[in-house]
Design a protein around this motif. Structure first.
Motif, PDB file in Angstrom:
ATOM      1  N   LYS A 177     -20.963  -2.340  22.850  1.00  0.00           N
ATOM      2  CA  LYS A 177     -20.785  -1.179  22.809  1.00  0.00           C
ATOM      3  C   LYS A 177     -20.947  -0.147  24.077  1.00  0.00           C
ATOM      4  N   TYR A 180     -18.888   0.072  26.692  1.00  0.00           N
ATOM      5  CA  TYR A 180     -17.798   1.225  26.324  1.00  0.00           C
ATOM      6  C   TYR A 180     -17.986   2.223  26.118  1.00  0.00           C
ATOM      7  N   LEU A 181     -19.191   2.849  25.493  1.00  0.00           N
ATOM      8  CA  LEU A 181     -19.263   4.120  25.234  1.00  0.00           C
ATOM      9  C   LEU A 181     -20.022   5.333  26.756  1.00  0.00           C
ATOM     10  N   ARG A 184     -16.900   5.638  28.380  1.00  0.00           N
ATOM     11  CA  ARG A 184     -16.485   6.605  28.056  1.00  0.00           C
ATOM     12  C   ARG A 184     -16.606   8.122  28.099  1.00  0.00           C
ATOM     13  N   LEU A 185     -18.033   8.156  27.550  1.00  0.00           N
ATOM     14  CA  LEU A 185     -18.214   9.437  28.839  1.00  0.00           C
ATOM     15  C   LEU A 185     -18.540   9.811  30.038  1.00  0.00           C
ATOM     16  N   LEU A 186     -17.946   8.588  30.456  1.00  0.00           N
ATOM     17  CA  LEU A 186     -17.834   9.163  32.082  1.00  0.00           C
ATOM     18  C   LEU A 186     -16.916   9.494  32.454  1.00  0.00           C
ATOM     19  N   LEU A 188     -14.885  11.096  30.319  1.00  0.00           N
ATOM     20  CA  LEU A 188     -14.415  12.130  29.305  1.00  0.00           C
ATOM     21  C   LEU A 188     -13.223  13.246  29.040  1.00  0.00           C
ATOM     22  N   PHE A 341     -30.086  -2.985  14.495  1.00  0.00           N
ATOM     23  CA  PHE A 341     -29.299  -1.432  15.760  1.00  0.00           C
ATOM     24  C   PHE A 341     -29.683  -1.197  15.828  1.00  0.00           C
ATOM     25  N   HIS A 343     -29.321   3.252  17.134  1.00  0.00           N
ATOM     26  CA  HIS A 343     -27.996   3.661  17.302  1.00  0.00           C
ATOM     27  C   HIS A 343     -28.161   4.178  18.822  1.00  0.00           C
ATOM     28  N   MET A 344     -26.874   4.054  18.885  1.00  0.00           N
ATOM     29  CA  MET A 344     -27.115   4.963  20.393  1.00  0.00           C
ATOM     30  C   MET A 344     -27.198   6.382  20.517  1.00  0.00           C
ATOM     31  N   ASP A 345     -28.254   6.628  21.025  1.00  0.00           N
ATOM     32  CA  ASP A 345     -28.382   8.224  21.528  1.00  0.00           C
ATOM     33  C   ASP A 345     -27.810   9.231  22.999  1.00  0.00           C
ATOM     34  N   ILE A 346     -27.199  10.147  22.398  1.00  0.00           N
ATOM     35  CA  ILE A 346     -25.904  10.488  23.788  1.00  0.00           C
ATOM     36  C   ILE A 346     -27.337  11.629  24.297  1.00  0.00           C
TER      37      ILE A 346
END
Lengths: 355, 355
Positions: A177, A180-181, A184-186, A188, A341, A343-346
């Motif tokens: 994931k 994947y994220l 997306r951020l790349l 956006l 799991f 959390h994925m921090d941005i």
DNA sequence: TTTATTTTCGTGCACGTGCACGAAAAATTT
DNA sequence: AAATTTTTCGTGCACGTGCACGAAAATAAA
């Protein structure tokens, strides 16, 4: 539900009501055997009738054993990925020091499976009450895990996890994931036809480590790109962390050949290796995405060289692992979930404070 | 540094070396007075010479007092902002239950300062060992804080904080910065001339609550916009949470009048109030930014109605507060920092799991 | 039945600290 | 110097559990 009226129920209360001595109650509480079936049933019944709960303090006071929570780690330099794991572990150690639980770290050379095995032996000899175990060399980690299982020592995987169900808990990141994220951020808000291509910078590493979790991340990334930007070219560039000069040269030649590409990504924790090139070739329209909150990455982020970091609170993983183990040692409580799991921090330049 | 050779140092050890009895050592350890200057100095010296550290277990076992950590909260429906605070508090409570520390919540009606004062009185009567205190009515909170100070009861601010330095700790969010970040995420990669305007949806609320922290957030937002999009119009729309029908109608008329505007933001935790309108008027190019991880907000995020949520781990704030207080009660340790600003988490539909 | 063996269980101390009680010592008053 | 007050301090029990030791009861063997 239970009667809260007054005093806490003690072993003595249970003993009296069951018509036995507290020694016998103690025996059934700890499954220590030597109790007749009849007394046992009676005592068990009384115990949950009264809602008896052991007093942690008295228990720990009476039990003289010194507890050790151990961790086996690659001997890393400061501001390495593994250093974060270490920091979290040590933080947890400070927290439980007053509970009379010590922590010990066993280091090995990440280029020598032999040294891993040796560290593992030492770890076993220290007879720990719990172990924090970030898998590195696959097979040797298995061996160690088995040895721990055999001795009834709980071990917690962090970072990634082997296909093994004997572990006490797991704290790590959903790697697929995260890729994947990342994609997306790349990309956006970038229209499909506008994306000329993406550069993936990778590292030439010896294949010692049989399991590399970032491969899953790569899959997630590629799947996203295939779905949303099917015609976008993905270029790979392999660099050597030991040779920064070469890295810069490689990047220069690459971008001379592909001037339209402004999207760069790295799947491991070393996006800071690009800092030199990036700062010498500024471009406001460039987008760089990396992983993990190493200090060097953070400063690359705050100085605008890197656009986004995806972090997994690496230090929290090992911290949580220590706390879960100490909770088990002290209160005999298991964590709510076995596999956790993070959390994925941005992280962007605007929210890096207080992380 | 200290000699780790063998046993832990106990009060008896200190007493012997200082040539006094353990009772006297105990007296200086707790500043209980009744000790001659000479003995005191001698004992103090021996204590840090030996590196004596009290045994938490023995201490808690001997001290029979039942500890209570209290919290005063608006009586809120489920999935309200305050419900998150409550959840964190209760989670912390479960965690320390086995340590023989209980938690108690005192609820009040958020539209009645009178009920706040009443709840505050009850809280004081419960004679807590520590208090978690989210400020609501400014003056009454002051009064309560003072009463706590007077009794030597530590209190921890969460959510926001009054100008008061007597607090034990603070866990909250940097409100101004969160507004700044919000503006950035709303306008990310949008060229200046392309931004037609922004809609800020606000809530008609009675002015009971003298201090509204989201005002700071608004300043941060406006400052960012003034800096990067000086000519962008900021429109305000006031809605009534009790009247969803009206809300939808208001939004309809607004967007009929301003068809070019696709950027919407709300500064409080109730962005989910827009869900109805948004789902009935889908627009792929719309950007909606809100705050806080209420369940309803989360589902609005995952269904794509809301683009980004900025969260502050509201539950973690009160959780941390409880843990800090229990650490103080048990180990007499204060948190590393007095004022703790939580990290601002950026949530998108891709990273809402495991939050 | 007597003796030996095994199973079951009770007793009592240790863990380190908090605190109450009252004794000893010092300081003050008579 | 004796009596009184105040300061300083020592003693000992309680907190609830873990565990070792050995006694009692139950069972098996003689």
């Amino acid at each position: 539900m239970e009667e809260e009226n007054n005093k806490k129920i003690t072993i003595a209360d249970v003993a009296k009501l069951a018509g036995v001595s507290k020694g016998t109650v103690d025996r059934v509480l700890h499954d220590r055997g030597g109790v007749s079936r009849k007394s046992m049933e009676k005592i068990r019944q009384v115990i949950d009738e009264l809602g008896y709960e052991p007093n942690v303090y008295a228990s720990m006071l009476a039990m003289r054993k010194e507890h050790v929570i151990a961790c086996i780690l690659p001997d890393s330099i400061k501001d390495d990925y593994w250093y974060l794991v270490r920091e979290g572990f040590e933080k947890g150690g400070e927290n439980i020091a007053s509970m009379n639980i010590r922590t010990r770290i066993f280091l090995y050379d990440q280029y020598s499976p032999e040294s891993f095995r040796k560290a593992g032996m030492q770890l076993l000899e220290s007879n720990p009450s719990g172990v924090v175990l970030p898998p590195f060399f696959k097979n040797d980690t298995y061996t160690l895990a088995n040895a721990l299982s055999l001795r009834g020592i709980p071990y917690v995987y962090v970072d990634s996890k082997l296909e093994d169900d004997g572990h006490f808990a797991y704290y790590g990141m959903p790697m697929y994931k995260s890729g994947y994220l990342c994609a997306r951020l790349l990309t956006l808000r970038v229209p499909q036809k506008q994306l000329k291509g993406v550069l993936v910078v990778r590292i030439i590493r010896d294949k010692m480590r049989q399991s590399d979790p970032t491969l899953n991340r790569r899959s997630g990334f590629l799947d996203y790109m295939a779905e949303y930007y099917p015609s976008c070219g993905i270029h790979n560039l392999f660099i050597d962390p030991q040779a920064p000069k070469d890295t810069e040269r490689q990047l220069n030649t690459f971008f001379k050949a592909h001037p339209g590409i402004r999207h760069i990504v790295m799947f491991n924790s070393r996006v800071h290796l690009l800092s030199d090139y990036l700062s010498r070739n500024p471009d406001p329209d460039r987008v760089v995405v990396g992983f993990d909150n190493l200090e060097k990455n953070i400063s690359a982020l705050s100085s605008g060289l890197v656009s986004v970091l995806i972090c997994q609170h690496t230090d929290l993983q090992s911290y949580n692992a220590v706390m879960a183990l100490s909770d088990y040692i002290i209160k005999h409580k298991r964590p709510e979930r076995k596999d956790n799991f993070m959390h994925m921090d941005i992280l962007t330049s605007l929210n890096i404070d207080n992380y």
